[in-house]
Design a protein around this motif. Structure first.
Motif, PDB file in Angstrom:
ATOM      1  N   LEU A   1       0.829  -1.196   0.000  1.00  0.00           N
ATOM      2  CA  LEU A   1       0.000   0.000   0.000  1.00  0.00           C
ATOM      3  C   LEU A   1       0.864   1.246   0.000  1.00  0.00           C
ATOM      4  O   LEU A   1       0.597   2.212  -0.701  1.00  0.00           O
TER       5      LEU A   1
ATOM      6  N   TYR B   1      -5.384   4.216   4.752  1.00  0.00           N
ATOM      7  CA  TYR B   1      -4.420   3.619   5.668  1.00  0.00           C
ATOM      8  C   TYR B   1      -5.079   3.071   6.933  1.00  0.00           C
ATOM      9  O   TYR B   1      -4.700   2.015   7.426  1.00  0.00           O
TER      10      TYR B   1
ATOM     11  N   MET C   1      -6.732  -0.476   6.478  1.00  0.00           N
ATOM     12  CA  MET C   1      -6.019  -1.518   5.746  1.00  0.00           C
ATOM     13  C   MET C   1      -5.914  -2.838   6.509  1.00  0.00           C
ATOM     14  O   MET C   1      -5.825  -3.903   5.899  1.00  0.00           O
TER      15      MET C   1
END
Length: 515
Positions: free
Chosen positions: A17, A398, A401
């Protein structure tokens, strides 16, 4: 669906990511007047201060460069939550995967010195390096490893580093890992594949990678607070600690020693130092009138080599070059890279080469999308398209995740209604091993069983009985509720003949035989 166990997919998510979620630049960028860049700086300053005041991160440092000029360098907030030390432009941060484009610049310098070519086979530089199959071993080049197209699975080696193995051991054991794709046919973001490429590039010098990085880049640019050694980072009083916990709950709880993968994730630096590197990148290898790196060698790092699909937040078409993510988005082409340690670091560099502008944003916390949120808003203002909220989408990317993996793990390992009893503890105790994981020991400790892994058994995990011959352990320090299974296979004598570590079995390397 991935075949990796949950805890291993967790560790894959951060670099993937962090590599994928970048501030992207639909139109070609035009040269931007200095006045427009300067006009966007007060909003950047105010938003950074607000992010800290709102508790989105404990501390931030930012640098903005246009052409050969440092236009902005400032710190915000605290080096460690709850303590008085303030972040400034000279505070040292751990960069995590932001290290990769810096490493690519170092290798470009070596290419410029004709120490190697980008397509030099690694076997010619380091005859000890070996992949699972013979053909890739003979043909894999530095270009292949720095663009993540060697076929190595993304997580290969990461779990060995977490157990405390050193770089040489990890790179040696990559030869046991089955490829995730055919050679040069697939993109798989690999920290230790990248590390192998950089170490091989430095090998002809006879010097360690860390010293080559200092000599070829940090010293010539006057980056006095930049290093690829963790010991140098912790020697600075003015350094940012890593934080986890989330907004309003930030705490410096976990440390991260990344020396094993220093070229991929172990550089530490300051906003002011990194501004020097931005000047070099924007000038195509020139610095203060001197040619430090040939333009062609440096330009090779910015060429898109492997497709990565679209940026999941901005929608930009995304590719990987040599240590750089190259994206084609709303403001034209951008070069960038994000960095993240899930134990508490977030970093970002984004360059718009056609506009001759670059930004560095360093934060001492995870999870947060603040670096991308600030950079995207700043560039929208520079290019005359402000108005969209970027902080919200990036923070959501974020912050969410790990939630699916945690939920799945909790559901899978919920206490069974009728757990089957296990064998006596003595049936499981003993020493086990395979070539990739190395040795493992299961022994009685604290009224139960304990699993010891890593060099000299230094990584120790209590085993919790789940059902029959399945036990749970918790290998991810920053997510202590994320379990992984240890399954014993009993022989005819009633003793375990082998154990399977689910966390290592995504490559088929989790079965350890009793010694």
């Amino acid at each position: 669906m991935s075949t990796l166990p949950l805890s291993r997919r967790l560790r894959c998510l951060v670099p993937l990511l962090a590599g994928a979620l970048l501030a992207a630049g639909a139109a070609a960028a035009e040269p931007v007047a200095r006045a427009k860049v300067e006009a966007a700086l007060p909003a950047l300053d105010a938003q950074a201060a607000k992010a800290v005041a709102d508790g989105l991160v404990p501390g931030l440092a930012i640098a903005v460069v246009q052409g050969d000029a440092l236009l902005f360098a400032k710190g915000y907030g605290l080096r460690e939550a709850g303590k008085p030390g303030a972040v400034d432009a000279d505070t040292v941060f751990q960069l995590a995967s932001f290290s990769k484009p810096i490493t690519a610049t170092v290798v470009a310098a070596l290419v410029g010195d004709k120490v190697l070519d980008w397509d030099t086979p690694v076997a010619a530089l380091d005859p000890t390096f070996q992949l699972k199959d013979a053909y890739p071993t003979q043909q894999v080049s530095v270009r292949d490893l720095l663009s993540h197209r060697s076929g190595l699975p993304g997580d290969a080696g990461n779990e060995l580093e977490a157990l405390g193995f050193d770089r040489a051991t990890i790179l040696h054991r990559l030869r046991f890992v089955p490829p995730s794709s055919s050679f040069r046919a697939g993109y798989s973001y690999s920290n230790f594949g990248f590390t192998a490429g950089a170490v091989a590039a430095a090998a002809p010098t006879g010097k360690p990678w860390e010293e080559v990085a200092r000599e070829k880049l940090f010293a010539p640019l006057g980056m006095a607070s930049t290093s690829a050694r963790h010991a140098d980072f912790i020697a600075y009083e003015n350094r940012a600690e890593l934080h986890i916990g989330g907004a309003g709950r930030w705490a410096a709880k976990v440390t991260r020693q990344p020396d094993a993968q220093a070229p991929a994730g172990g550089v530490s630096s300051t906003a002011r130092d990194l501004a020097q590197w931005l000047r070099l990148e924007l000038a195509g290898g020139l610095f203060e009138g001197r040619r430090l790196i040939p333009q062609a060698a440096l330009a090779a790092t910015h060429q898109p080599l492997m497709t990565r699909g679209n940026n999941p937040v901005t929608g930009a078409a995304s590719f990987y070059g040599l240590g750089w993510v190259v994206e084609y988005g709303r403001h034209g082409v951008s070069w960038g890279h994000a960095g993240a340690f899930s134990v508490g670091a977030r970093t970002l560099v984004t360059i718009y080469p056609d506009a001759d502008i670059g930004i560095v944003v360093l934060a001492n916390a995870f999870p947060t999308g603040v670096p991308e949120g600030l950079a995207d808003d700043f560039f929208d203002r520079v290019f005359g398209t402000p108005g969209r909220d970027w902080m919200g989408p990036w923070n959501a990317a974020y912050e969410g995740m790990f939630a699916p993996a945690l939920a799945a793990a909790r559901a899978r390992f919920a206490p069974p209604a009728q757990a089957l009893p296990g064998a006596p503890s003595a049936a499981y105790e003993g020493r086990y091993a395979n070539a990739y994981v190395g040795g493992a020991q299961v022994l009685a400790a604290g009224g139960g069983l304990e699993l010891r892994l890593g060099p000299d058994g230094q990584a120790r995990f209590p085993l919790t009985h789940f059902s029959r011959d399945v036990f749970l352990y918790y290998p991810t320090p920053e997510l202590p509720e994320m379990p992984s299974a240890v399954t014993f296979t009993l022989g005819a004598d009633g003793r375990a003949a082998s154990l399977t570590l689910e966390d290592f079995d995504g490559f088929g390397l989790g079965v350890l035989a009793r010694e």
